[in-house]
Design a protein around this motif. Structure first.
Motif, mmCIF file in Angstrom:
data_model
loop_
_atom_site.group_PDB
_atom_site.id
_atom_site.type_symbol
_atom_site.label_atom_id
_atom_site.label_comp_id
_atom_site.label_asym_id
_atom_site.label_seq_id
_atom_site.Cartn_x
_atom_site.Cartn_y
_atom_site.Cartn_z
ATOM 1 N N ILE A 1 0.840 -1.208 0.000
ATOM 2 C CA ILE A 1 0.000 0.000 0.000
ATOM 3 C C ILE A 1 0.872 1.253 0.000
ATOM 4 O O ILE A 1 0.597 2.234 -0.710
ATOM 5 N N HIS A 2 1.948 1.227 0.777
ATOM 6 C CA HIS A 2 2.840 2.386 0.841
ATOM 7 C C HIS A 2 3.486 2.660 -0.516
ATOM 8 O O HIS A 2 3.625 3.820 -0.926
ATOM 9 N N SER A 3 3.875 1.626 -1.215
ATOM 10 C CA SER A 3 4.521 1.812 -2.514
ATOM 11 C C SER A 3 3.558 2.403 -3.538
ATOM 12 O O SER A 3 3.952 3.232 -4.366
ATOM 13 N N ILE A 4 2.294 1.987 -3.486
ATOM 14 C CA ILE A 4 1.303 2.549 -4.409
ATOM 15 C C ILE A 4 1.105 4.034 -4.127
ATOM 16 O O ILE A 4 1.104 4.871 -5.046
ATOM 17 N N TYR B 1 8.223 14.371 3.617
ATOM 18 C CA TYR B 1 8.062 13.002 4.130
ATOM 19 C C TYR B 1 9.260 12.132 3.768
ATOM 20 O O TYR B 1 9.761 11.360 4.598
ATOM 21 N N SER B 2 9.724 12.261 2.515
ATOM 22 C CA SER B 2 10.876 11.467 2.098
ATOM 23 C C SER B 2 12.158 11.901 2.793
ATOM 24 O O SER B 2 13.007 11.066 3.118
ATOM 25 N N PHE C 1 10.885 8.809 5.381
ATOM 26 C CA PHE C 1 11.007 7.600 4.568
ATOM 27 C C PHE C 1 12.447 7.113 4.494
ATOM 28 O O PHE C 1 12.767 5.992 4.911
ATOM 29 N N TYR C 2 13.337 7.936 3.948
ATOM 30 C CA TYR C 2 14.738 7.512 3.817
ATOM 31 C C TYR C 2 15.502 7.521 5.147
ATOM 32 O O TYR C 2 16.274 6.588 5.410
ATOM 33 N N TYR D 1 22.920 4.446 -0.273
ATOM 34 C CA TYR D 1 21.831 4.905 -1.134
ATOM 35 C C TYR D 1 20.848 5.776 -0.359
ATOM 36 O O TYR D 1 20.347 6.785 -0.877
ATOM 37 N N ALA D 2 20.545 5.397 0.894
ATOM 38 C CA ALA D 2 19.630 6.202 1.703
ATOM 39 C C ALA D 2 20.204 7.592 1.956
ATOM 40 O O ALA D 2 19.493 8.604 1.863
#
Length: 207
Positions: free
Chosen positions: A20-23, A47-48, A52-53, A113-114
């Protein structure tokens, strides 16, 4: 403390949440011809950058994997002190070594990467400076490929950290190689071809 039934529930719940989060996350991505998929929504950018990251993608999975590996290591040490069969003890030791190696490489492949994604989201990439823009594009390609290796090296990590795993792989390779050779040999033996027969009757007159 964790049973197989509870583990399946946790796995199913985690997969559903990430699905759901990816959508939802993908709905806020826009395709840029020169930059690829980028976030343009200000709320999603915050948010990112801040959750998120820094939390979901980087430290939280690393923390969970590290704690799980430490629990597994502690469990093996406790099993060594108990009266358990030596075969079970060796299996648990090898499994713990495989998990520890996997966690180490997970941190190595995930954390850079993060950090880079947090940097790129907060600091835009100006296309006016051609050199700076090319360097950022090169770094993006490198870190994207680097984090992709994380999903491709599990087999090699397990093969390098466990002698039992290597023996099992060799056994399976030899087993299926013999089966393949046997099938190939049977297929070669069962080939059907035309048979050329020459008539021995010399009394036939050709007109």
């Amino acid at each position: 403390m964790c049973t197989i039934k509870l583990t399946r529930c946790f796995t199913l719940g985690t997969g559903l949440i990430w699905f759901i989060h990816s959508i939802i996350y993908g709905l806020f991505l826009n395709v840029n011809p020169s930059l690829g998929c980028v976030i343009t929504n200000p709320t999603m950018t915050l948010y990112s950058s801040w959750f998120f990251y820094p939390v979901l993608y980087g430290p939280l999975p690393i923390l969970i994997a590290s704690l799980s590996s430490l629990f597994a290591f502690n469990n093996v040490r406790r099993i060594v002190r108990r009266q358990v069969p030596i075969v079970r003890r060796r299996l648990d030791q090898q499994m713990t070594a495989m998990v520890l190696m996997r966690v180490v490489f997970f941190v190595i492949f995930t954390l850079p990467y993060a950090i880079y994604r947090i940097y790129t989201i907060n600091i835009p990439n100006p296309q006016s400076n051609v050199l700076h823009y090319a360097i950022r594009q090169l770094l993006q390609a490198f870190f994207t490929s680097w984090t992709g290796v994380n999903f491709a090296v599990t087999f090699y990590i397990f093969a390098a950290s466990s002698a039992r795993f290597r023996r099992q792989v060799k056994y399976l390779i030899r087993k299926y190689w013999r089966q393949w050779k046997h099938c190939s040999f049977c297929a070669a033996q069962n080939q059907v071809g035309p048979i050329n027969t020459v008539s021995g009757n010399s009394d036939i007159d050709l007109e």
